[in-house]
Write a protein that holds these residues in place. Structure first.
Motif, short mmCIF file in Angstrom:
data_model
loop_
_atom_site.label_atom_id
_atom_site.label_comp_id
_atom_site.label_asym_id
_atom_site.label_seq_id
_atom_site.Cartn_x
_atom_site.Cartn_y
_atom_site.Cartn_z
N GLU A 23 10.78 -0.47 9.04
CA GLU A 23 9.47 -0.40 9.71
C GLU A 23 9.05 1.05 9.97
O GLU A 23 7.86 1.37 9.92
CB GLU A 23 9.52 -1.17 11.04
N HIS A 24 10.02 1.91 10.24
CA HIS A 24 9.69 3.31 10.52
C HIS A 24 9.22 4.07 9.28
O HIS A 24 8.68 5.19 9.39
CB HIS A 24 10.92 4.01 11.13
N LEU A 25 9.42 3.47 8.11
CA LEU A 25 9.00 4.12 6.86
C LEU A 25 7.76 3.47 6.26
O LEU A 25 7.36 3.82 5.15
CB LEU A 25 10.15 4.07 5.83
N HIS A 26 7.17 2.52 6.96
CA HIS A 26 6.02 1.80 6.41
C HIS A 26 4.88 2.74 5.98
O HIS A 26 4.25 2.53 4.94
CB HIS A 26 5.49 0.79 7.43
N VAL A 27 4.61 3.76 6.79
CA VAL A 27 3.51 4.68 6.46
C VAL A 27 3.77 5.36 5.13
O VAL A 27 2.87 5.50 4.29
CB VAL A 27 3.33 5.72 7.58
N TRP A 28 5.02 5.77 4.91
CA TRP A 28 5.36 6.49 3.68
C TRP A 28 5.45 5.53 2.49
O TRP A 28 5.07 5.89 1.37
CB TRP A 28 6.68 7.24 3.86
N VAL A 29 5.95 4.35 2.72
CA VAL A 29 6.03 3.36 1.64
C VAL A 29 4.63 3.00 1.15
O VAL A 29 4.41 2.75 -0.05
CB VAL A 29 6.77 2.09 2.12
N GLY A 30 3.66 3.00 2.06
CA GLY A 30 2.30 2.65 1.70
C GLY A 30 1.64 3.63 0.74
O GLY A 30 0.72 3.25 -0.01
N ILE A 31 2.10 4.89 0.71
CA ILE A 31 1.47 5.89 -0.15
C ILE A 31 1.66 5.58 -1.63
O ILE A 31 0.67 5.51 -2.38
CB ILE A 31 1.99 7.31 0.21
N VAL A 74 -7.18 -9.60 -9.55
CA VAL A 74 -7.10 -10.60 -8.47
C VAL A 74 -5.74 -10.56 -7.80
O VAL A 74 -5.62 -10.60 -6.57
CB VAL A 74 -7.40 -12.01 -9.02
N LEU A 75 -4.68 -10.47 -8.62
CA LEU A 75 -3.32 -10.49 -8.09
C LEU A 75 -3.06 -9.29 -7.17
O LEU A 75 -2.52 -9.45 -6.06
CB LEU A 75 -2.33 -10.50 -9.25
N SER A 76 -3.43 -8.10 -7.61
CA SER A 76 -3.17 -6.91 -6.80
C SER A 76 -4.08 -6.85 -5.58
O SER A 76 -3.65 -6.44 -4.49
CB SER A 76 -3.35 -5.64 -7.65
N THR A 77 -5.33 -7.29 -5.73
CA THR A 77 -6.27 -7.24 -4.61
C THR A 77 -5.94 -8.30 -3.55
O THR A 77 -6.27 -8.11 -2.37
CB THR A 77 -7.72 -7.43 -5.12
N SER A 78 -5.30 -9.38 -3.94
CA SER A 78 -4.93 -10.40 -2.97
C SER A 78 -3.73 -9.99 -2.12
O SER A 78 -3.45 -10.63 -1.10
CB SER A 78 -4.63 -11.73 -3.67
N THR A 79 -3.03 -8.92 -2.52
CA THR A 79 -1.84 -8.50 -1.78
C THR A 79 -1.95 -7.08 -1.20
O THR A 79 -1.66 -6.87 -0.03
CB THR A 79 -0.60 -8.56 -2.68
N LEU A 80 -2.38 -6.12 -2.02
CA LEU A 80 -2.29 -4.71 -1.61
C LEU A 80 -3.15 -4.34 -0.41
O LEU A 80 -2.63 -3.70 0.53
CB LEU A 80 -2.62 -3.81 -2.80
N PRO A 81 -4.44 -4.66 -0.36
CA PRO A 81 -5.23 -4.25 0.82
C PRO A 81 -4.63 -4.77 2.13
O PRO A 81 -4.54 -4.04 3.11
CB PRO A 81 -6.61 -4.84 0.53
N ARG A 82 -4.21 -6.05 2.11
CA ARG A 82 -3.61 -6.62 3.34
C ARG A 82 -2.28 -5.95 3.65
O ARG A 82 -1.94 -5.72 4.83
CB ARG A 82 -3.42 -8.14 3.14
N MET A 83 -1.52 -5.61 2.63
CA MET A 83 -0.24 -4.95 2.83
C MET A 83 -0.44 -3.55 3.40
O MET A 83 0.32 -3.11 4.29
CB MET A 83 0.50 -4.87 1.49
N LEU A 84 -1.45 -2.83 2.93
CA LEU A 84 -1.71 -1.48 3.43
C LEU A 84 -2.19 -1.52 4.87
O LEU A 84 -1.89 -0.61 5.65
CB LEU A 84 -2.74 -0.79 2.53
N CYS A 85 -2.94 -2.57 5.23
CA CYS A 85 -3.34 -2.74 6.64
C CYS A 85 -2.09 -2.91 7.52
O CYS A 85 -2.05 -2.41 8.65
CB CYS A 85 -4.26 -3.94 6.80
N LEU A 86 -1.11 -3.62 7.00
CA LEU A 86 0.15 -3.80 7.72
C LEU A 86 0.90 -2.48 7.84
O LEU A 86 1.37 -2.11 8.93
CB LEU A 86 1.00 -4.85 6.99
N ALA A 91 -1.43 -3.96 11.38
CA ALA A 91 -2.09 -5.27 11.47
C ALA A 91 -1.11 -6.35 11.02
O ALA A 91 -1.10 -6.74 9.85
CB ALA A 91 -3.36 -5.29 10.62
N HIS A 92 -0.31 -6.83 11.95
CA HIS A 92 0.73 -7.81 11.61
C HIS A 92 0.20 -9.24 11.58
O HIS A 92 0.74 -10.07 10.85
CB HIS A 92 1.88 -7.71 12.62
N GLU A 93 -0.81 -9.53 12.37
CA GLU A 93 -1.28 -10.91 12.47
C GLU A 93 -2.08 -11.34 11.24
O GLU A 93 -2.86 -10.57 10.70
CB GLU A 93 -2.16 -11.09 13.71
N ILE A 94 -1.85 -12.58 10.82
CA ILE A 94 -2.63 -13.17 9.73
C ILE A 94 -2.87 -14.63 10.07
O ILE A 94 -1.94 -15.34 10.49
CB ILE A 94 -1.91 -13.02 8.36
#
Length: 314
Positions: A23-31, A74-86, A91-94
């Motif tokens: 969890e502490h690396l989420h910001v860096w993993v997102g790049i 469709v596949l990447s857009t259905s996952t990546l934007p929400r993942m980057l918000c996390l 933004a953990h809630e869904i």
């Protein structure tokens, strides 16, 4: 009667944990994830625009490539934007309905991706092994029917997933130990026996993956046999280079898919970080690689893009 303290209303929310222990690396993993997403969107949009604008590219190979590009978008857009918000916004809630919708798009379009890989392998087989009849065998009508069959298969086999999950009562934690709403991660939260539901999901995935993988392998074996019989060494090397890059992309897709499948079935001792990371690669790497391998390495698309850039610069 439902067990005590159960819930299944559509207003229920889940909490996406992300990558457990990192969890502490989420910001860096997102790049790097964001970089891959930008390349995937730009590359696949470029392929769609080029093929649409250039009538000489309205051939079976490029029409199937467009179908694959739409699937990747469709596949990447259905996952990546929400993942980057996390990763970046915490933004953990869904919402329950949003979770089921994401799950349907992920699993159905993954099946479509596999189907379009098979369609492209068939196209390459016909083009190399029976080039004189290529245009008469793969007509636009037949291509449209193949594309429709791939889409209908993905929708038909994975529509039951959200329906089955909606019927389950949930009385355990609302925390999904994943970066997106994966079927197996969500079904674990149910407080009833879900053995039949899990078996259905694993059976569908294994049947689709094994059938597509088998016919893709057969197609490329026949292609290689035909390539080695070509009289020109230069033509053989060119065909091998093209097929080699295609096979590499397909191997990345299926190897990560097989790892994810086996982890669900047997890999109870696999660290969750490794499982979730590979599951993310399974969804992110093919949309990132496909435009590079099928687009940039394809001379007609590359030449058209370069000529367009020269015109704009001039």
């Amino acid at each position: 009667m439902l067990p005590f303290n159960t819930s299944r209303p559509s207003s229920m929310t889940f909490l996406l944990l992300g990558i457990p222990g990192l969890e502490h690396l989420h910001v860096w993993v997102g790049i790097p994830f964001c970089s891959m997403y930008v390349v995937a969107v730009a590359g696949n949009m470029t392929i769609l625009a080029v093929v649409r604008a250039e009538r000489s590219l309205h051939e079976p190979m490029f029409l199937f490539l467009c179908m694959l590009s739409l699937t990747d978008l469709v596949l990447s857009t259905s996952t990546l934007p929400r993942m980057l918000c996390l990763f970046w916004l915490g933004a953990h809630e869904i919402a329950f309905d949003a979770c089921l919708t994401q799950m349907f798009f992920i699993h159905s379009f993954t099946a479509m991706e596999s189907g379009f890989f098979l369609a492209m392998a068939i196209d390459r087989y016909v083009a190399i092994c029976d080039p004189l009849r290529h245009a008469t065998i793969l007509t636009h009508t037949r291509i449209a029917k193949m594309g429709a069959a791939v889409v209908l298969r993905g929708v038909a086999f994975f529509s039951p997933h959200p329906i089955l999950l909606r019927r389950l009562p949930y009385c355990r934690t609302r925390i999904i130990a994943h970066t997106y709403c994966e079927f197996m991660a969500v079904v674990k939260l149910a407080c009833v026996d879900t053995g039949a539901t899990k078996r259905y999901s694993l059976s569908v995935a294994s049947v689709i993956g094994c059938c597509d993988g088998f016919f893709i392998a057969v197609s490329y074996v026949l292609i290689l046999r035909a390539v080695f019989r070509l009289p020109s060494r230069e033509a053989s090397l060119k065909a091998l280079g093209t097929c080699g890059s295609h096979v590499c992309v397909i191997l990345v897709f299926y190897s990560t898919a097989v790892f994810t499948f086996l982890t669900h079935r047997f890999g109870h001792n696999v660290a969750p970080q490794i499982h979730i990371f590979i599951a993310n690669m399974y969804l992110l790497v093919p949309p990132f690689l496909n435009p590079i391998v099928y687009g940039i390495r394809t001379k007609k698309i590359r030449d058209h893009v370069l000529s367009s850039l020269r015109v704009k610069v001039a």
